[in-house]
Scaffold this motif. Sequence first.
Motif, PDB file in Angstrom:
ATOM      1  N   PRO A   1      16.717 -26.360  15.189  1.00  0.00           N
ATOM      2  CA  PRO A   1      16.420 -25.742  16.489  1.00  0.00           C
ATOM      3  C   PRO A   1      17.448 -26.117  17.543  1.00  0.00           C
ATOM      4  CG  PRO A   1      14.944 -27.583  16.098  1.00  0.00           C
ATOM      5  CD  PRO A   1      15.723 -27.391  14.832  1.00  0.00           C
ATOM      6  N   LYS A   2      17.499 -25.322  18.606  1.00  0.00           N
ATOM      7  CA  LYS A   2      18.528 -25.507  19.617  1.00  0.00           C
ATOM      8  C   LYS A   2      18.404 -26.828  20.366  1.00  0.00           C
ATOM      9  CE  LYS A   2      15.971 -22.788  23.076  1.00  0.00           C
ATOM     10  NZ  LYS A   2      16.005 -21.554  23.899  1.00  0.00           N
ATOM     11  N   GLU A   3      17.200 -27.410  20.427  1.00  0.00           N
ATOM     12  CA  GLU A   3      17.084 -28.700  21.088  1.00  0.00           C
ATOM     13  C   GLU A   3      17.747 -29.805  20.268  1.00  0.00           C
ATOM     14  OE1 GLU A   3      12.889 -27.895  19.297  1.00  0.00           O
ATOM     15  OE2 GLU A   3      14.500 -26.765  20.280  1.00  0.00           O
ATOM     16  N   ILE A   4      17.990 -29.553  18.990  1.00  0.00           N
ATOM     17  CA  ILE A   4      18.720 -30.502  18.154  1.00  0.00           C
ATOM     18  C   ILE A   4      20.215 -30.234  18.207  1.00  0.00           C
ATOM     19  CG2 ILE A   4      19.022 -31.386  15.811  1.00  0.00           C
ATOM     20  CD1 ILE A   4      16.324 -32.094  17.129  1.00  0.00           C
ATOM     21  N   THR A   5      20.602 -28.972  18.087  1.00  0.00           N
ATOM     22  CA  THR A   5      22.022 -28.631  18.030  1.00  0.00           C
ATOM     23  C   THR A   5      22.670 -28.544  19.397  1.00  0.00           C
ATOM     24  OG1 THR A   5      21.575 -26.246  18.092  1.00  0.00           O
ATOM     25  CG2 THR A   5      21.608 -27.316  15.924  1.00  0.00           C
ATOM     26  N   GLY A   6      21.872 -28.254  20.437  1.00  0.00           N
ATOM     27  CA  GLY A   6      22.432 -28.063  21.761  1.00  0.00           C
ATOM     28  C   GLY A   6      23.067 -26.701  21.952  1.00  0.00           C
ATOM     29  N   LEU A   7      22.859 -25.806  20.988  1.00  0.00           N
ATOM     30  CA  LEU A   7      23.417 -24.457  21.074  1.00  0.00           C
ATOM     31  C   LEU A   7      22.302 -23.513  21.495  1.00  0.00           C
ATOM     32  CD1 LEU A   7      25.594 -24.517  17.832  1.00  0.00           C
ATOM     33  CD2 LEU A   7      26.300 -24.994  20.184  1.00  0.00           C
ATOM     34  N   GLY A   8      22.254 -23.201  22.763  1.00  0.00           N
ATOM     35  CA  GLY A   8      21.105 -22.522  23.342  1.00  0.00           C
ATOM     36  C   GLY A   8      20.896 -21.091  22.927  1.00  0.00           C
ATOM     37  N   GLU A   9      21.905 -20.436  22.344  1.00  0.00           N
ATOM     38  CA  GLU A   9      21.748 -19.040  22.005  1.00  0.00           C
ATOM     39  C   GLU A   9      21.199 -18.818  20.605  1.00  0.00           C
ATOM     40  OE1 GLU A   9      25.380 -16.999  22.668  1.00  0.00           O
ATOM     41  OE2 GLU A   9      25.422 -17.420  24.816  1.00  0.00           O
ATOM     42  N   GLN A  10      20.949 -19.886  19.876  1.00  0.00           N
ATOM     43  CA  GLN A  10      20.421 -19.713  18.534  1.00  0.00           C
ATOM     44  C   GLN A  10      18.970 -19.258  18.585  1.00  0.00           C
ATOM     45  OE1 GLN A  10      21.917 -22.418  15.303  1.00  0.00           O
ATOM     46  NE2 GLN A  10      21.900 -23.817  17.035  1.00  0.00           N
ATOM     47  N   THR A  11      18.575 -18.536  17.564  1.00  0.00           N
ATOM     48  CA  THR A  11      17.186 -18.158  17.376  1.00  0.00           C
ATOM     49  C   THR A  11      16.633 -18.981  16.236  1.00  0.00           C
ATOM     50  OG1 THR A  11      17.635 -15.902  18.096  1.00  0.00           O
ATOM     51  CG2 THR A  11      15.597 -16.279  16.860  1.00  0.00           C
ATOM     52  N   VAL A  12      15.694 -19.844  16.522  1.00  0.00           N
ATOM     53  CA  VAL A  12      15.157 -20.743  15.521  1.00  0.00           C
ATOM     54  C   VAL A  12      14.166 -19.989  14.637  1.00  0.00           C
ATOM     55  CG1 VAL A  12      13.850 -22.869  15.172  1.00  0.00           C
ATOM     56  CG2 VAL A  12      15.407 -22.650  17.117  1.00  0.00           C
ATOM     57  N   PRO A  13      14.240 -20.148  13.305  1.00  0.00           N
ATOM     58  CA  PRO A  13      13.258 -19.516  12.431  1.00  0.00           C
ATOM     59  C   PRO A  13      11.840 -19.900  12.835  1.00  0.00           C
ATOM     60  CG  PRO A  13      15.063 -20.461  11.162  1.00  0.00           C
ATOM     61  CD  PRO A  13      15.244 -20.907  12.583  1.00  0.00           C
TER      62      PRO A  13
END
Length: 457
Positions: free
Chosen positions: A433-445
Amino acid sequence: MTIPNSNAFRHRNRFTRVLIGTGVALLPTLIGAAQPQSSGWQSRDPAQQVQASTSGSHSGQIVRPSAPINSMSTVQGVDYREIDRYANSLVAGQRVPGLAIAVVRNGRIEFMKGYGITDTSRPEPVDTHTVFRLASLSKSFASALASLLVQQGRIHWNDGVTRWVPSFRLPTQSATDRVTVENLVSQSVGLPKNAFDRDIEANLDYPSAVAKLATVNMKCAPGDCYSYQNVAFSLIGDVVFAATGNFYPEAVERLIFKPLGMNDASYGLGGIQASPRWARPHVGRAGAWRSLTPKPTYYRLAPAAGVNASISDMAQWMIAQTGHRTDVLPENVLDNMHSAKVKSPTELRGSSWRRGRLNDASYGLGWRVYNYAGHRVIFHGGAVEGYRGAMALVPERDLGLVILWNSSSSLPSGLMPTIVDRALNIPGLPWLPKEITGLGEQTVPADLSAPDPEGND
């Protein structure tokens, strides 16, 4: 039922390899010392490389990581600074209490580190010698031991189980007579999925669970279909005892743990509790992690779920599984273990990374065999109350990885496909999830927090 395999490991040459992108020649190092105690991330130091023997065997010596070199933290597509950042984010704020990661390539430890804490109630840092419960990752040790006994001529894959365990019974005599030693460790006995696991969880003893196998309706004839088992799988331990006179855990220790230098590894509840440093299991309660005493239930099924090990131990196991310890696991043994034996189509409908990456799935001997976006990946996961883990081999990159953690969370599961994608140069999908990667535009499954269909819960 063996599915033809033309994709055995292609990169088992233990001689000089070239590290693409750096121009550094990599030579497996033979060092007989114990592994370092440092929990810091490890890379490779070419100044410490020593030429391997021309036999390709490490002759009982342990391969250890070299001193860290930050300038080499990106290796063949895997940026270990990125992986380190993700792992630190996973333990930040106790999203998960603790975890450990090891990656090996070309017979060397490329990255190894512990993160977080062993116990939320009495915290100590996780390091590379912190012991975790392996759950179903244990099955690879059972298949390896059986394979070694087959090579020695002590048992044969087509032996009927009743030859070694005369009391073994299935509902019909024809089914009983048809079950072979190979069926046990290839998950092709023909029973319903996870037969009598719930009884084990309810504290039924192992002999009683085995006796109940005679009462269940068969899913298919033995050898004709895949169906994941823990009770039936563990009969391989009875076969080992009957064929050798040695208790199963003792045989694994003598033939696998000690030769590989897996000095933290053990079997059973007593084994983990006797470890100098071990990670307690955790489950979520009222929005916080609660540490538990490990349950003895699945420990009673030693071949299926009995091993405890540190990430340092598992790095040595991956080095052996990628073909760099042929003195312990010969190449023909590995090729057979990693060959598809029975199709496992239910895996294609599993967790998000399985649905997103797998084109085909089978079970080998204690390992899963995947077509992962067109690439061969050998995998197994494990889960038991408060512990989870995943391990994978990527033959075309001569790479093995293991992730262990001490909670019921599925969040760290995304690290495995993330590393595999990077190693194979596959455009990444948001397995974390983006809170782990820091990449805010990702859509988490949407199902990221759902459990994987693997192991023993």
